[in-house]
Design an enzyme around this catalytic site. Structure first.
Site, PDB file in Angstrom:
ATOM      1  N   ASP A  13     -16.321 -34.483 -14.172  1.00 37.38           N
ATOM      2  CA  ASP A  13     -16.755 -33.981 -15.477  1.00 37.38           C
ATOM      3  C   ASP A  13     -16.669 -35.036 -16.564  1.00 37.38           C
ATOM      4  OD1 ASP A  13     -14.083 -33.295 -17.459  1.00 37.38           O
ATOM      5  OD2 ASP A  13     -13.722 -33.773 -15.363  1.00 37.38           O
ATOM      6  N   ASP A  48      -9.275 -32.046 -12.527  1.00 40.12           N
ATOM      7  CA  ASP A  48      -9.214 -31.335 -13.800  1.00 40.12           C
ATOM      8  C   ASP A  48     -10.592 -31.187 -14.418  1.00 40.12           C
ATOM      9  OD1 ASP A  48      -6.376 -31.097 -13.757  1.00 40.12           O
ATOM     10  OD2 ASP A  48      -6.242 -33.217 -14.288  1.00 40.12           O
ATOM     11  N   ASP A  92     -13.043 -35.178  -8.483  1.00 39.71           N
ATOM     12  CA  ASP A  92     -12.069 -35.129  -9.553  1.00 39.71           C
ATOM     13  C   ASP A  92     -11.471 -33.712  -9.532  1.00 39.71           C
ATOM     14  OD1 ASP A  92     -10.683 -35.900 -11.934  1.00 39.71           O
ATOM     15  OD2 ASP A  92     -12.195 -34.841 -13.118  1.00 39.71           O
TER      16      ASP A  92
END
Length: 226
Positions: free
Chosen positions: A179, A9, A7
């Site tokens: 996250d 961001d 991922d």
């Protein structure tokens, strides 16, 4: 060849590039300050809560791209990279990418942020393969619409499966670093799910399932567990 999926961001970046781009537009006076900031924050809260309507959000986020030529947008993005992205690129994230390169792994970034925003960021990180939301273009201008399936939640699996077939790559032994609770569908599909500075929901799931949890923001974090 092992696939290492990331991922972007709040994983490789110490912030959200989509939210930062929208804030950048507000600061430059390119969009209505009060309305756009209010809506940007509302959508960001919905994302954090796992309740984001991706199609509603994309209609909002892609509309400003329709107002400008590609030359104007590229110049804006160059300033955006310097002012907002370079300062939040995480050194430990770059080190983790390099560890996977040293292992001979194939690296892929998969993100729910659109390609206009994230393409140059992936290039800056030295990552060739990127799956992102694909904004539609006609006559060299953005239309505000999306091409194909948005790479968000289960949509990441749809896009990844298409990419795997095209590149003749397997998910066997794959890593996925994220996250966000929004990435649980894909985290559940890989052999090595890794929660990176996870939100509370993902942190709880990771602990329950004995997934690896790491930070890329702590200067003392060691990355020798691969």
């Amino acid at each position: 060849m092992t696939l290492a999926i990331f991922d972007l961001d709040n994983t490789l970046l110490g912030g959200d590039s989509d939210h930062a781009w929208n804030d950048f537009l507000v600061e430059r006076g390119i969009v209505d300050r009060d309305h756009f900031r209010r809506e940007n924050d509302r959508f960001h809260r919905a994302y954090d809560a796992g309740t984001l309507d991706i199609h509603e959000y994309l209609a909002f986020a892609l509309e400003p791209l329709t107002r400008h030529s590609m030359a104007e947008l590229d110049e804006l993005h160059r300033r955006f990279m310097k002012e907002r992205i370079d300062p939040i690129i995480l050194p430990h994230g770059e080190a983790l990418l390099e560890k996977h390169r040293a292992h001979g792994d194939l690296i892929l970034i998969i993100t729910a942020t659109n390609r206009f925003v994230t393409g140059p960021i992936a290039q800056r990180l030295g990552v060739e393969h990127l799956l992102a939301v694909e904004p539609e273009m006609e006559d060299d201008r953005y239309t505000g619409r999306v091409t194909g399936t948005p790479s968000f939640r289960e949509g990441k699996i749809v896009r990844l499966e298409q990419w795997l077939k095209t590149h003749d790559v397997s998910l066997e032994g794959a890593f996925f670093y994220s996250d966000s609770q929004n990435d649980l569908p894909l985290l559940e599909r890989v052999d090595h799910p890794v929660a990176v500075d996870p939100d509370p929901v993902l942190a709880d799931v990771a602990r329950q399932r004995n997934w690896q949890i790491i930070t890329l923001r702590d200067r003392d974090e060691r990355l020798d567990s691969l």
